[in-house]
Design a protein around this motif. Structure first.
Motif, PDB file in Angstrom:
ATOM      1  N   ASP A  20       0.830  -1.202   0.000  1.00 22.58           N
ATOM      2  CA  ASP A  20       0.000   0.000   0.000  1.00 22.58           C
ATOM      3  C   ASP A  20       0.864   1.252   0.000  1.00 22.58           C
ATOM      4  N   VAL A  21       0.395   2.252  -0.737  1.00 19.87           N
ATOM      5  CA  VAL A  21       1.031   3.571  -0.768  1.00 19.87           C
ATOM      6  C   VAL A  21      -0.054   4.615  -0.568  1.00 19.87           C
ATOM      7  N   VAL A  22       0.182   5.549   0.370  1.00 14.99           N
ATOM      8  CA  VAL A  22      -0.782   6.620   0.645  1.00 14.99           C
ATOM      9  C   VAL A  22      -0.227   7.924   0.080  1.00 14.99           C
ATOM     10  N   LEU A  23      -0.990   8.557  -0.809  1.00 16.79           N
ATOM     11  CA  LEU A  23      -0.577   9.815  -1.420  1.00 16.79           C
ATOM     12  C   LEU A  23      -0.954  10.997  -0.529  1.00 16.79           C
ATOM     13  N   ARG A  24      -0.417  12.158  -0.855  1.00 15.62           N
ATOM     14  CA  ARG A  24      -0.651  13.341  -0.025  1.00 15.62           C
ATOM     15  C   ARG A  24      -2.113  13.774  -0.009  1.00 15.62           C
ATOM     16  N   ASN A  25      -2.835  13.512  -1.104  1.00 17.51           N
ATOM     17  CA  ASN A  25      -4.251  13.894  -1.147  1.00 17.51           C
ATOM     18  C   ASN A  25      -5.170  12.884  -0.471  1.00 17.51           C
ATOM     19  N   GLY A  26      -4.591  11.840   0.159  1.00 21.57           N
ATOM     20  CA  GLY A  26      -5.379  10.844   0.868  1.00 21.57           C
ATOM     21  C   GLY A  26      -5.696   9.599   0.070  1.00 21.57           C
ATOM     22  N   MET A  27      -5.383   9.580  -1.220  1.00 24.13           N
ATOM     23  CA  MET A  27      -5.602   8.384  -2.021  1.00 24.13           C
ATOM     24  C   MET A  27      -4.728   7.240  -1.531  1.00 24.13           C
ATOM     25  N   GLN A  28      -5.283   6.039  -1.569  1.00 26.17           N
ATOM     26  CA  GLN A  28      -4.538   4.846  -1.194  1.00 26.17           C
ATOM     27  C   GLN A  28      -4.452   3.921  -2.410  1.00 26.17           C
ATOM     28  N   ILE A  29      -3.225   3.691  -2.868  1.00 23.99           N
ATOM     29  CA  ILE A  29      -2.977   2.837  -4.025  1.00 23.99           C
ATOM     30  C   ILE A  29      -2.292   1.563  -3.555  1.00 23.99           C
ATOM     31  N   PRO A  66     -10.714   7.602   0.593  1.00 29.01           N
ATOM     32  CA  PRO A  66     -11.669   7.864   1.676  1.00 29.01           C
ATOM     33  C   PRO A  66     -11.809   9.355   1.982  1.00 29.01           C
ATOM     34  N   PHE A  67     -13.038   9.769   2.248  1.00 26.84           N
ATOM     35  CA  PHE A  67     -13.347  11.130   2.675  1.00 26.84           C
ATOM     36  C   PHE A  67     -14.034  11.039   4.040  1.00 26.84           C
ATOM     37  N   SER A  68     -13.678  11.906   4.949  1.00 26.18           N
ATOM     38  CA  SER A  68     -14.306  11.894   6.273  1.00 26.18           C
ATOM     39  C   SER A  68     -14.640  13.313   6.704  1.00 26.18           C
ATOM     40  N   ARG A  69     -15.629  13.409   7.571  1.00 24.49           N
ATOM     41  CA  ARG A  69     -16.010  14.709   8.122  1.00 24.49           C
ATOM     42  C   ARG A  69     -16.662  14.505   9.472  1.00 24.49           C
TER      43      ARG A  69
END
Length: 323
Positions: A20-29, A66-69
């Motif tokens: 897994d790699v997590v990008l700065r914008n929150g995307m997980q590839i 993922p988006f959270s609030r």
């Protein structure tokens, strides 16, 4: 026609890798790889070779965002779209099928390399697994979740039955909802096609307390001759458990066939469990009767040994008897 009777011994293994790699914008590839290896020794069954050794490699890539609030009042909400692409060969040497005759498509295996429950069948072909989930956790003590998804295939290889929801180049839509509050749990899972024709629906209501739990389920499944079901089927399933004190617990269950209008199964069991061993003693009664299946009663004793090292599921020994 009846298939010839046979006997076989199977040894299977599965190796998987994920990065897994997590990008700065929150995307997980994620990069995925899987290798399943099976070896069968088959006797008294001319449908198969006496010895079958096969291997199925698979590669995949996955993207999650993922988006959270935090909602007014302090509730936390999470929205997560997921796209997964999997490649696997289009063919595999056939072997006797004992553990994968019925397939259930749900949110738990939407992103699995194989949706068959056992190892006698392996999922083949290139496909895309697509899903969207939403969850809310409220500080007042309740939570809710909703998940939807679908499988798109490059080619229909005829692996799955219609009732499984996975046949064709596009699977049925999967929709699952869950609500929990104060020990109550309500879940519903449905499979339906593009015209909203329902292939399967399961509704479950459960109540869990410190010393006991109760649940009732209603299950409806559409007709499918490939699964030996010439007409639509509906069942009501009741189950409950009670903590008896110490390491002891008891459970009871009953299944009512709504389509046939009769009780089909009942069971009663007692379990002793500690950190080293689990012992289950059960009594079950099958009421279903047909030209080839008579009512029967079964006594069963199952012993599971654990604690032989971290990560091991333990060893199980089961003995049963009945008319």
């Amino acid at each position: 026609a009846l298939a010839p009777l046979g006997a076989w011994i199977a040894v299977t293994g599965r190796f998987d890798w994920r990065q897994d790699v997590v990008l700065r914008n929150g995307m997980q590839i994620a990069g995925l790889a899987d290798l399943a290896v099976d070896a069968y020794t088959i006797a008294d069954d001319p449908s198969f070779e006496p010895s079958v050794v096969r291997a199925l490699p698979a590669l995949g890539a996955e993207l999650r965002w993922p988006f959270s609030r935090v909602a007014p009042g302090g509730a936390v909400e999470v929205l997560e779209p997921v796209a997964q692409i999997v490649w696997a060969p289009d063919s595999l040497t056939e072997a006797p099928n004992e553990d994968s005759t019925v397939v259930e498509f749900d949110e738990g295996n939407l992103f699995a390399f194989s949706r068959f429950p056992g190892s006698d069948r392996r999922e083949l072909g290139a496909r895309a697994n697509l899903g969207l989930s939403w969850a809310r956790h409220d500080p007042d003590g309740w939570s809710a979740s909703l998940a939807a998804g679908r499988v798109i295939r490059a080619e229909d290889l005829g692996q799955f039955t219609t009732a499984s929801g996975l046949s064709g180049t596009s699977s049925d839509w999967l929709l699952a909802a869950r609500l929990e509050a104060g020990g109550l749990e309500l879940t519903n899972r449905a499979l339906f096609d593009d015209e909203f024709g329902i292939a399967r629906d399961e509704l479950r209501l459960g109540w869990r307390q410190r010393h006991f739990d109760l649940a009732a389920s209603y299950i409806w499944i559409g007709e499918d001759p490939a699964e030996n079901r010439p007409e639509d089927s509906a069942e009501v399933y009741l189950d409950g458990g009670v903590r008896l004190g110490g390491n002891w617990s008891g459970d009871v269950e009953a299944r009512y066939d709504v389509t046939a209008g009769r009780l089909s199964n009942t069971a009663l069991g007692v379990t002793y469990r500690n950190e080293c061993v689990s012992v289950d003693l059960s009594l079950s009664r099958r009421y279903t009767s047909s030209a080839s299946v008579d009512p029967s009663t079964e006594f069963a004793l199952e012993v599971a040994l654990s604690g032989f090292g971290s990560g091991h599921q333990g060893r199980r020994y089961r003995k049963s008897c009945g008319p």
